[in-house]
Design a protein around this motif. Structure first.
Motif, PDB file in Angstrom:
ATOM      1  N   ASN A 126      43.967  18.616  38.369  1.00 31.75           N
ATOM      2  CA  ASN A 126      43.476  17.594  39.292  1.00 31.75           C
ATOM      3  C   ASN A 126      44.298  17.058  40.213  1.00 31.75           C
ATOM      4  O   ASN A 126      45.655  17.349  40.314  1.00 31.75           O
ATOM      5  N   LEU A 127      43.800  16.181  41.289  1.00 29.28           N
ATOM      6  CA  LEU A 127      44.847  15.707  42.241  1.00 29.28           C
ATOM      7  C   LEU A 127      46.026  14.959  41.896  1.00 29.28           C
ATOM      8  O   LEU A 127      47.181  15.188  42.538  1.00 29.28           O
ATOM      9  N   GLY A 128      45.936  14.307  40.834  1.00 29.93           N
ATOM     10  CA  GLY A 128      47.157  13.354  40.171  1.00 29.93           C
ATOM     11  C   GLY A 128      48.211  14.252  39.731  1.00 29.93           C
ATOM     12  O   GLY A 128      49.195  14.379  39.919  1.00 29.93           O
ATOM     13  N   ALA A 129      47.883  15.549  38.911  1.00 29.68           N
ATOM     14  CA  ALA A 129      49.011  16.298  38.640  1.00 29.68           C
ATOM     15  C   ALA A 129      49.630  17.168  39.813  1.00 29.68           C
ATOM     16  O   ALA A 129      50.781  17.295  39.802  1.00 29.68           O
ATOM     17  N   TRP A 130      48.813  17.744  40.787  1.00 27.23           N
ATOM     18  CA  TRP A 130      49.293  18.041  41.905  1.00 27.23           C
ATOM     19  C   TRP A 130      50.343  17.168  42.735  1.00 27.23           C
ATOM     20  O   TRP A 130      51.465  17.781  43.318  1.00 27.23           O
ATOM     21  N   VAL A 131      50.032  15.884  42.886  1.00 19.97           N
ATOM     22  CA  VAL A 131      50.811  14.935  43.515  1.00 19.97           C
ATOM     23  C   VAL A 131      52.118  14.700  42.607  1.00 19.97           C
ATOM     24  O   VAL A 131      53.092  14.750  43.173  1.00 19.97           O
ATOM     25  N   TYR A 132      52.140  14.621  41.420  1.00 20.12           N
ATOM     26  CA  TYR A 132      53.176  14.378  40.392  1.00 20.12           C
ATOM     27  C   TYR A 132      53.988  15.787  40.563  1.00 20.12           C
ATOM     28  O   TYR A 132      55.339  15.317  40.726  1.00 20.12           O
ATOM     29  N   LEU A 133      53.424  16.768  40.692  1.00 24.15           N
ATOM     30  CA  LEU A 133      54.133  18.246  40.675  1.00 24.15           C
ATOM     31  C   LEU A 133      54.933  18.129  42.161  1.00 24.15           C
ATOM     32  O   LEU A 133      56.140  18.306  42.383  1.00 24.15           O
ATOM     33  N   ALA A 134      54.146  17.664  43.167  1.00 19.69           N
ATOM     34  CA  ALA A 134      54.918  17.716  44.298  1.00 19.69           C
ATOM     35  C   ALA A 134      55.940  16.474  44.772  1.00 19.69           C
ATOM     36  O   ALA A 134      56.964  16.887  45.188  1.00 19.69           O
TER      37      ALA A 134
END
Length: 59
Positions: free
Chosen positions: A29-37
């Motif tokens: 989800n978007l939250g996981a991608w933001v955290y990764l970024a």
């Protein structure tokens, strides 16, 4: 082994670790991608800074 090597290893592997967790838990989800970024970029920039401007206190 110098302390800076273990710190650099930890910060360098953060991107891979978070990506692996995303794959294991099938969480894309978007939250996981933001955290990764955010954390992945921080780790990569930390390693780049260490190569370009090493801290004399850690040497």
């Amino acid at each position: 082994m110098k302390a800076k090597h273990s710190i650099n290893l930890h910060k360098g592997l953060t991107f891979v670790f978070i990506l692996a967790l995303m794959a294991i838990y099938q969480n894309y989800n978007l939250g996981a991608w933001v955290y990764l970024a955010l954390h992945g970029t921080y780790g990569i920039l930390w390693l780049l800074k260490d190569q370009l401007y090493p801290d004399k206190k850690w040497e």
